[in-house]
Design an enzyme around this catalytic site. Structure first.
Site, PDB file in Angstrom:
ATOM      1  N   ASP A 205      28.654 -25.413  16.496  1.00 16.39           N
ATOM      2  CA  ASP A 205      29.101 -26.813  15.916  1.00 16.39           C
ATOM      3  C   ASP A 205      28.321 -27.841  16.443  1.00 16.39           C
ATOM      4  O   ASP A 205      28.443 -28.302  17.878  1.00 16.39           O
ATOM      5  CB  ASP A 205      30.471 -27.017  16.262  1.00 16.39           C
ATOM      6  CG  ASP A 205      31.220 -26.075  15.444  1.00 16.39           C
ATOM      7  OD1 ASP A 205      31.347 -26.490  14.199  1.00 16.39           O
ATOM      8  OD2 ASP A 205      32.348 -25.273  15.908  1.00 16.39           O
TER       9      ASP A 205
ATOM     10  N   MET B 170      36.534 -27.687   5.500  1.00 17.07           N
ATOM     11  CA  MET B 170      37.270 -27.690   6.840  1.00 17.07           C
ATOM     12  C   MET B 170      38.901 -27.633   6.673  1.00 17.07           C
ATOM     13  O   MET B 170      39.392 -28.185   5.712  1.00 17.07           O
ATOM     14  CB  MET B 170      36.829 -29.450   7.021  1.00 17.07           C
ATOM     15  CG  MET B 170      35.440 -29.441   7.420  1.00 17.07           C
ATOM     16  SD  MET B 170      34.951 -28.614   9.038  1.00 17.07           S
ATOM     17  CE  MET B 170      36.407 -28.434  10.267  1.00 17.07           C
TER      18      MET B 170
ATOM     19  N   MET C  17      27.839 -31.800  16.965  1.00 19.13           N
ATOM     20  CA  MET C  17      28.402 -33.147  16.603  1.00 19.13           C
ATOM     21  C   MET C  17      27.883 -34.365  17.395  1.00 19.13           C
ATOM     22  O   MET C  17      27.038 -34.266  18.466  1.00 19.13           O
ATOM     23  CB  MET C  17      29.796 -33.096  17.309  1.00 19.13           C
ATOM     24  CG  MET C  17      30.466 -31.901  16.849  1.00 19.13           C
ATOM     25  SD  MET C  17      32.110 -31.954  17.624  1.00 19.13           S
ATOM     26  CE  MET C  17      32.826 -30.445  16.922  1.00 19.13           C
TER      27      MET C  17
ATOM     28  N   SER D 193      33.367 -19.522  16.812  1.00 19.13           N
ATOM     29  CA  SER D 193      32.688 -20.758  17.102  1.00 19.13           C
ATOM     30  C   SER D 193      32.651 -21.051  18.806  1.00 19.13           C
ATOM     31  O   SER D 193      33.739 -20.986  19.366  1.00 19.13           O
ATOM     32  CB  SER D 193      33.608 -22.145  16.823  1.00 19.13           C
ATOM     33  OG  SER D 193      33.336 -23.142  17.174  1.00 19.13           O
TER      34      SER D 193
ATOM     35  N   MET E  79      27.770 -31.603  12.255  1.00 23.34           N
ATOM     36  CA  MET E  79      28.643 -32.667  11.794  1.00 23.34           C
ATOM     37  C   MET E  79      28.008 -33.840  12.400  1.00 23.34           C
ATOM     38  O   MET E  79      28.389 -34.707  13.359  1.00 23.34           O
ATOM     39  CB  MET E  79      30.023 -32.366  12.677  1.00 23.34           C
ATOM     40  CG  MET E  79      30.864 -31.439  11.939  1.00 23.34           C
ATOM     41  SD  MET E  79      32.068 -30.544  13.240  1.00 23.34           S
ATOM     42  CE  MET E  79      31.026 -29.491  13.658  1.00 23.34           C
TER      43      MET E  79
ATOM     44  N   HIS F 143      29.156 -19.129  15.455  1.00 26.90           N
ATOM     45  CA  HIS F 143      29.363 -20.432  14.398  1.00 26.90           C
ATOM     46  C   HIS F 143      29.001 -21.656  15.788  1.00 26.90           C
ATOM     47  O   HIS F 143      29.412 -21.438  16.635  1.00 26.90           O
ATOM     48  CB  HIS F 143      30.615 -20.756  14.221  1.00 26.90           C
ATOM     49  CG  HIS F 143      31.098 -21.725  13.305  1.00 26.90           C
ATOM     50  ND1 HIS F 143      30.722 -21.904  11.953  1.00 26.90           N
ATOM     51  CD2 HIS F 143      31.464 -23.394  13.815  1.00 26.90           C
ATOM     52  CE1 HIS F 143      30.813 -23.276  11.615  1.00 26.90           C
ATOM     53  NE2 HIS F 143      31.504 -23.868  12.491  1.00 26.90           N
TER      54      HIS F 143
ATOM     55  N   ASP G 124      37.055 -23.008   8.054  1.00 28.51           N
ATOM     56  CA  ASP G 124      36.853 -23.598   9.521  1.00 28.51           C
ATOM     57  C   ASP G 124      37.922 -24.427  10.153  1.00 28.51           C
ATOM     58  O   ASP G 124      38.197 -25.580   9.499  1.00 28.51           O
ATOM     59  CB  ASP G 124      35.315 -24.240   9.631  1.00 28.51           C
ATOM     60  CG  ASP G 124      34.943 -24.732  11.196  1.00 28.51           C
ATOM     61  OD1 ASP G 124      35.609 -24.122  11.959  1.00 28.51           O
ATOM     62  OD2 ASP G 124      33.826 -25.279  10.907  1.00 28.51           O
TER      63      ASP G 124
ATOM     64  N   GLY H 286      41.356 -23.848  12.882  1.00 27.07           N
ATOM     65  CA  GLY H 286      42.765 -23.345  13.081  1.00 27.07           C
ATOM     66  C   GLY H 286      43.137 -22.168  12.314  1.00 27.07           C
ATOM     67  O   GLY H 286      44.373 -21.625  12.088  1.00 27.07           O
TER      68      GLY H 286
ATOM     69  N   PHE I  96      36.970 -31.497  16.753  1.00 30.34           N
ATOM     70  CA  PHE I  96      37.615 -30.764  17.990  1.00 30.34           C
ATOM     71  C   PHE I  96      37.969 -29.223  17.507  1.00 30.34           C
ATOM     72  O   PHE I  96      38.588 -29.155  16.373  1.00 30.34           O
ATOM     73  CB  PHE I  96      38.624 -31.436  18.430  1.00 30.34           C
ATOM     74  CG  PHE I  96      38.490 -32.861  18.819  1.00 30.34           C
ATOM     75  CD1 PHE I  96      37.770 -33.272  20.167  1.00 30.34           C
ATOM     76  CD2 PHE I  96      38.628 -34.010  17.820  1.00 30.34           C
ATOM     77  CE1 PHE I  96      37.508 -34.730  20.182  1.00 30.34           C
ATOM     78  CE2 PHE I  96      38.195 -35.317  18.208  1.00 30.34           C
ATOM     79  CZ  PHE I  96      37.616 -35.726  19.143  1.00 30.34           C
ATOM     80  N   GLY I  97      38.080 -28.520  18.398  1.00 27.95           N
ATOM     81  CA  GLY I  97      38.635 -27.002  18.568  1.00 27.95           C
ATOM     82  C   GLY I  97      39.940 -27.181  18.844  1.00 27.95           C
ATOM     83  O   GLY I  97      40.656 -28.145  19.049  1.00 27.95           O
TER      84      GLY I  97
ATOM     85  N   HIS J 178      26.457 -25.552  11.994  1.00 27.92           N
ATOM     86  CA  HIS J 178      27.382 -26.426  11.301  1.00 27.92           C
ATOM     87  C   HIS J 178      27.005 -27.774  11.644  1.00 27.92           C
ATOM     88  O   HIS J 178      27.485 -28.335  13.016  1.00 27.92           O
ATOM     89  CB  HIS J 178      28.913 -25.997  11.550  1.00 27.92           C
ATOM     90  CG  HIS J 178      29.779 -27.222  10.943  1.00 27.92           C
ATOM     91  ND1 HIS J 178      31.374 -26.980  11.056  1.00 27.92           N
ATOM     92  CD2 HIS J 178      29.628 -28.051   9.917  1.00 27.92           C
ATOM     93  CE1 HIS J 178      31.886 -28.053  10.443  1.00 27.92           C
ATOM     94  NE2 HIS J 178      31.013 -28.639   9.929  1.00 27.92           N
TER      95      HIS J 178
END
Ligand code: DX5
Ligand code: ZN
Length: 214
Positions: A34, A136, A36, A7, A67, A32, A174, A176, A142-143, A65
């Site tokens: 992200d 998820m 947002m 990501s 969001m 990946h 996706d 952790g 947040f990462g 992805h």
């Protein structure tokens, strides 16, 4: 072996080209990306202009992805900036069936993402349309967050649903994900692992990608 999709949310935004070139030379499968909107999730990341530049430097498919609320508004935009796989959230779509069809008609693979609170069975009547389901394993936005253990059960349930109705559908996890939980995730049925912090905060990202794959 799972597909690995690092990501870019955890990359160095001041040196994106450098980080993308590192991934080009790595054993990762996809990038990946992200996106947002500060509404569907509390954070704002980046939009189409940045994705266009990511595409320019990447030799790997872009796994985008979204969001964002009502993502159907932006399907053509993300196709135009180079998305190969476009994933929308179940929770952000009023007409999911129509949105997935529109992504396919635009020439991309389509994915549906489920937040941690959304049960897998919400996809009972749309799994046939999905090229991929993204589970998820943290609350999106947040990462660097802690993996939610309930995800293992959700992967098992989703695997059964896919076996029953759409065996070709990929399962992506996706949030952790790291070198400690990767093996277990694959054992219970994950096909694609997203990893942000695990890759970019590693002393040796290339080796971490190999470790995640193995
Ligand atoms: C979170 C994003 C993830 C995030 C994962 O909302 O969807 O893709 O970048 O980051 P890590 O792997 O650090 O949890
Ligand atoms: Zn993501």
């Amino acid at each position: 072996m799972p597909l690995i999709s690092p990501s870019l949310l955890s990359a160095d935004f001041g040196n994106l080209q450098r980080d993308i070139e590192m991934l080009n030379d790595s054993q990762c499968d996809w990038l990946h990306v992200d996106v947002m909107d500060g509404l569907f999730v509390p954070n704002i990341s980046f939009g189409q202009p940045i994705v266009k530049h990511i595409k320019k430097h990447s030799r790997k498919p872009l796994d985008v992805h979204l969001m964002i609320m009502d993502p159907s508004r932006y399907i053509a935009d993300f196709r135009n900036v180079g998305a190969d796989i476009l994933t929308v959230h179940y929770e952000a779509c009023t007409h999911l069936d129509r949105t997935l069809q529109a992504i396919k008609d635009a020439g991309m693979k389509c994915g549906v993402a489920l937040n941690p609170h959304s049960p897998v069975m919400l996809l009972e009547d749309s799994i046939q349309l999905c090229d991929m389901v993204l589970l998820m394993s943290v609350n999106p936005g947040f990462g660097g967050q802690k993996f939610i253990d309930n995800t293992y059960d959700k992967i098992r349930t989703l695997r059964q649903l896919c076996n029953r109705k759409n065996p070709d559908c990929l399962i992506e996890v996706d949030g952790g994900v790291n070198t400690v939980n990767a093996a277990m995730l694959c054992n219970v049925g994950a096909d694609v692992l997203v990893a942000g912090n695990a890759v970019f905060k590693s002393d040796n990202p290339l080796q971490t990608i190999i470790d995640l794959k193995q």
